[in-house]
Design a protein around this motif. Structure first.
Motif, PDB file in Angstrom:
ATOM      1  N   TYR A   1      -4.105  -3.508  -7.645  1.00 37.03           N
ATOM      2  CA  TYR A   1      -4.329  -2.684  -8.828  1.00 37.03           C
ATOM      3  C   TYR A   1      -4.678  -3.526 -10.053  1.00 37.03           C
ATOM      4  O   TYR A   1      -5.292  -3.012 -10.990  1.00 37.03           O
TER       5      TYR A   1
ATOM      6  N   TYR B   1     -15.027   9.545 -11.305  1.00 38.17           N
ATOM      7  CA  TYR B   1     -13.590   9.688 -11.530  1.00 38.17           C
ATOM      8  C   TYR B   1     -12.974   8.444 -12.162  1.00 38.17           C
ATOM      9  O   TYR B   1     -11.982   8.540 -12.891  1.00 38.17           O
ATOM     10  N   LEU B   2     -13.548   7.276 -11.912  1.00 34.89           N
ATOM     11  CA  LEU B   2     -12.951   6.019 -12.379  1.00 34.89           C
ATOM     12  C   LEU B   2     -12.720   5.975 -13.893  1.00 34.89           C
ATOM     13  O   LEU B   2     -11.655   5.539 -14.337  1.00 34.89           O
TER      14      LEU B   2
ATOM     15  N   TRP C   1      -9.698   8.055 -14.587  1.00 32.99           N
ATOM     16  CA  TRP C   1      -8.532   7.400 -13.987  1.00 32.99           C
ATOM     17  C   TRP C   1      -8.038   6.263 -14.859  1.00 32.99           C
ATOM     18  O   TRP C   1      -6.830   6.037 -14.992  1.00 32.99           O
ATOM     19  N   GLN C   2      -8.979   5.544 -15.486  1.00 32.03           N
ATOM     20  CA  GLN C   2      -8.610   4.413 -16.327  1.00 32.03           C
ATOM     21  C   GLN C   2      -7.817   4.828 -17.558  1.00 32.03           C
ATOM     22  O   GLN C   2      -7.039   4.048 -18.092  1.00 32.03           O
TER      23      GLN C   2
ATOM     24  N   TYR D   1      -1.367   6.543 -13.707  1.00 27.25           N
ATOM     25  CA  TYR D   1      -2.186   6.215 -12.554  1.00 27.25           C
ATOM     26  C   TYR D   1      -2.377   4.709 -12.427  1.00 27.25           C
ATOM     27  O   TYR D   1      -2.449   4.170 -11.321  1.00 27.25           O
ATOM     28  N   ASN D   2      -2.465   4.013 -13.549  1.00 24.93           N
ATOM     29  CA  ASN D   2      -2.710   2.569 -13.537  1.00 24.93           C
ATOM     30  C   ASN D   2      -1.433   1.757 -13.404  1.00 24.93           C
ATOM     31  O   ASN D   2      -1.334   0.854 -12.578  1.00 24.93           O
TER      32      ASN D   2
END
Length: 264
Positions: free
Chosen positions: A211, A251-252, A255-256, A261-262
């Protein structure tokens, strides 16, 4: 497990289930300040619950999710109700005279929902093995392992503190979090005789180190262009892969922006 420990695990599981929803909902209603407030509160509550489990209840290496989801297919009873004692007194299996193959007799055939394709002996062995694995007590942790697990538990709080001190664009929070994760794993690697659940958790934590390639600022400066280029090449030149890679490219960016999520 005692009842208070079960309650702590339940509340911890609830927090992990609602953390992303709470972050996104608070950001929509109260803006960026409310979003970071709810992030700090949730991470603080999770750290307190995990430290109680570690130091007070000696829960050992803690898994994520804290409560293992129930696999209903594996929990199907070997002998459904009403079939445990066959009134005819016949055996549940039949052994072929020539092939010596063991098959289930027609009298002991379970319902379609609980039917399986192995022999009853295999099913009993697998069920007993699963029960034994689930009931294994946590491996006792020494001082070094307790410090390692405490580092892993407090890492989100230290990361949030470093973000508040140095800002989101600084490399220091990213490096601090990476050092804490790697240190925790290296200290726990010396622990022997782990049960299956604990070994799986350490493997999961090791894989999650990837990750860091997707976390800012490393992602913004190094990974983003290469990952998007790779996904675009796969979508353009590999048939059928575009159904997955193109939505992933869209989606990235979203998501960032979501902390849990991160980093959660």
């Amino acid at each position: 497990q005692s009842l208070p420990q079960q309650k702590l695990l339940t509340w911890l599981s609830v927090l992990e289930c609602v953390e992303v929803f709470a972050e996104m909902g608070t950001a929509r209603v109260w803006g960026e300040m409310g979003r970071w407030t709810i992030i700090v509160l949730i991470q603080l509550a999770k750290a307190i619950l995990r430290l109680l489990l570690l130091l007070w209840y000696k829960a050992g290496i803690q898994t994520s999710p804290p409560i293992v989801p129930l696999n209903r297919e594996q929990q199907q009873p070997l002998h459904p109700q009403g079939m445990e004692d066959n009134s005819s007194g016949k055996d549940q299996t039949y052994v072929g005279r020539r092939s010596s193959r063991v098959v289930r007799s027609l009298q002991s055939t379970p319902s379609l929902q609980s039917r399986h394709w192995g022999s009853p002996q295999q099913r009993e062995e697998s069920q007993s093995r699963r029960v034994e694995e689930m009931n294994q007590p946590p491996t006792p942790l020494g001082l070094q392992e307790t410090i390692a697990e405490s580092l892993y538990i407090t890492r989100p709080l230290l990361h949030l503190l470093s973000l508040g001190v140095w800002g989101q664009r600084s490399w220091k929070p990213w490096l601090l979090s990476a050092v804490l994760d790697i240190s925790s794993l290296s200290l726990l690697s010396d622990l022997k005789d782990l049960n299956r659940r604990e070994r799986a958790e350490l493997r999961r934590r090791t894989i999650l180190l990837l990750y860091y390639l997707l976390r800012s600022p490393f992602y913004d400066r190094y990974s983003e262009g290469r990952i998007l280029l790779l996904l675009r090449l796969l979508a353009d030149y590999v048939p059928g892969v575009g159904f997955v890679t193109r939505p992933l490219m869209d989606y990235l960016p979203a998501w960032q922006k979501i902390y849990f999520y991160n980093w959660g």
